[in-house]
Design a protein around this motif. Sequence first.
Motif, mmCIF file in Angstrom:
data_model
loop_
_atom_site.group_PDB
_atom_site.id
_atom_site.type_symbol
_atom_site.label_atom_id
_atom_site.label_comp_id
_atom_site.label_asym_id
_atom_site.label_seq_id
_atom_site.Cartn_x
_atom_site.Cartn_y
_atom_site.Cartn_z
ATOM 1 N N ILE A 42 6.971 -6.343 -8.728
ATOM 2 C CA ILE A 42 5.709 -6.097 -8.041
ATOM 3 C C ILE A 42 4.694 -5.505 -9.016
ATOM 4 C CG2 ILE A 42 4.573 -4.819 -6.184
ATOM 5 C CD1 ILE A 42 7.352 -4.734 -4.808
ATOM 6 N N ARG A 43 3.522 -6.095 -9.054
ATOM 7 C CA ARG A 43 2.417 -5.511 -9.824
ATOM 8 C C ARG A 43 1.698 -4.497 -8.952
ATOM 9 N NH1 ARG A 43 -0.034 -7.891 -14.416
ATOM 10 N NH2 ARG A 43 1.413 -9.332 -15.429
ATOM 11 N N THR A 44 1.476 -3.312 -9.504
ATOM 12 C CA THR A 44 0.867 -2.230 -8.743
ATOM 13 C C THR A 44 -0.522 -1.899 -9.297
ATOM 14 O OG1 THR A 44 1.851 -0.558 -10.185
ATOM 15 C CG2 THR A 44 3.119 -1.227 -8.255
ATOM 16 N N ASN A 72 4.429 -15.160 -13.576
ATOM 17 C CA ASN A 72 3.119 -14.500 -13.523
ATOM 18 C C ASN A 72 2.027 -15.368 -14.138
ATOM 19 O OD1 ASN A 72 3.905 -12.137 -12.226
ATOM 20 N ND2 ASN A 72 4.419 -11.084 -14.126
ATOM 21 N N ASP A 73 2.407 -16.196 -15.114
ATOM 22 C CA ASP A 73 1.435 -17.063 -15.780
ATOM 23 C C ASP A 73 1.176 -18.358 -15.028
ATOM 24 O OD1 ASP A 73 1.107 -15.226 -17.766
ATOM 25 O OD2 ASP A 73 2.352 -16.250 -19.248
ATOM 26 N N LEU A 85 -5.063 -13.579 -1.137
ATOM 27 C CA LEU A 85 -6.110 -13.434 -2.150
ATOM 28 C C LEU A 85 -5.580 -13.635 -3.566
ATOM 29 C CD1 LEU A 85 -8.052 -10.382 -0.657
ATOM 30 C CD2 LEU A 85 -8.573 -12.815 -0.417
ATOM 31 N N GLY A 86 -4.583 -14.520 -3.701
ATOM 32 C CA GLY A 86 -4.096 -14.885 -5.025
ATOM 33 C C GLY A 86 -3.189 -13.882 -5.684
ATOM 34 N N GLN A 87 -2.788 -12.831 -4.954
ATOM 35 C CA GLN A 87 -1.874 -11.856 -5.540
ATOM 36 C C GLN A 87 -0.481 -12.474 -5.653
ATOM 37 O OE1 GLN A 87 -2.633 -8.648 -6.675
ATOM 38 N NE2 GLN A 87 -4.714 -9.408 -6.418
ATOM 39 N N ARG A 88 0.093 -12.421 -6.850
ATOM 40 C CA ARG A 88 1.378 -13.062 -7.093
ATOM 41 C C ARG A 88 2.366 -12.049 -7.650
ATOM 42 N NH1 ARG A 88 3.004 -18.579 -10.298
ATOM 43 N NH2 ARG A 88 2.150 -19.483 -8.414
ATOM 44 N N HIS A 89 3.522 -11.998 -7.015
ATOM 45 C CA HIS A 89 4.636 -11.203 -7.490
ATOM 46 C C HIS A 89 5.810 -12.149 -7.746
ATOM 47 C CE1 HIS A 89 2.170 -7.790 -6.273
ATOM 48 N NE2 HIS A 89 2.018 -8.373 -5.110
#
Length: 411
Positions: free
Chosen positions: A59-61, A104-105, A146-150
């Motif tokens: 998870i990106r925080t 992630n890329d 909204l394009g959030q990617r984990h």
Amino acid sequence: MWSSELEQHGGRWPIRKSPVLDWLVNDTRGERYIDNILVQLCERLSEAGVPVDRATIHIRTHHPQWLGARIMWENGLTEAEIKTFGYEIEQNDDYVGSPVKAINDGSSRYRQRLAEAKRDTLPAVLRDLRDQGYVDYIAWPLEHTLGQRHVMTFATKRQRGFRQGHLLALKDILPVFSLVSEIRVKNRLARTLLETYVGPHASEQILAGATTRGSGVTLNAAIVICDLRDFTTISDVWPRDDVIELLNDYFDAMSEPITRHGGEILKFLGDGLLAIFPLSVPDACMNLMLALAEARDRMNVLNERISGRGLDVLRYGMGVHVGEVMYGNIGSRSRLDFTVIGPAVNVASRLEGMTKELGRSVLMSRAFIEIADCFELTEFMGSFPLKGIGEPIAVYALRDAAFRSGDVQNM
């Protein structure tokens, strides 16, 4: 169960309805934490015949220190392990070549049969998994709004690895798990953002519903106000980036000891800060003294580094008082500030201002000194009338030469 249906259909198609999906949709509402849901999910997948021996969520925080977190479950664990990662990991060779970075890329899937691959060709994380006996690995993106990617990954030690039916079953849960995880992740991110900008105690109050103007409580607290000296001159002369770095180093030196010893920083005021130590916490005033001692030690280290560059050392002033404050929301109708106000705050502010006149870095009121019981570490400076305050205030200064962390701890 998935196992019998997968065998019946040769694992050629995804099972659109299953006990695991029903559980994710209907029975996870009462679970607050995503790590607990991950553990239960993996246990249910195993019971359903999907050979998951390890699973992770990356998870990106939105945190000033941490780029993200990894939540990991392995077969045999009753709880998931949570590990945070700093922003420097993006420059780490292990991350640069990792499956997580590939997802992630923009990759839509990353599959690797570990048992069939040459060990030296694998990314570091997969080499480690291969050495631990894992034979198959799959990673997919967890798509949030909204394009959030984990990222979510699964691995197995099953000799033949994941069959096609297993992969389809795992892929089936991703859209539902994305929804389930997004709610928990955004709750955590909201809390993290509030803690970052208003502090942990104020964030608890706000999340509990203290969001209307005037809402708050009255409490007794020790108050500390700190300010840099000659910062205007520094900001006029130094390059902008150097000034920002200087401020960050200064705030680290001051604020980390305060938070570590139970204080709450309510705001940064340009080159200053306002913090409180609620007296409801045992030894609050002594904790404040410990924080000040550590802050001074750290400022000495910082000044040695600064003077080594041929620059003038940083000087600061602190005012410390104790008393009753109103702790809550003030501001305009649409823009609020969660802070403390009251005469006790004004006294601390006036004491901080007096450090310039008296040439001492820390000034304290007698009221604080009596509660902290630290007369031996201070020097009486006299009684002074303070602007806006009725009676003169007895003012004490810390003995600069004698005051160190050990002095407070040995009291």
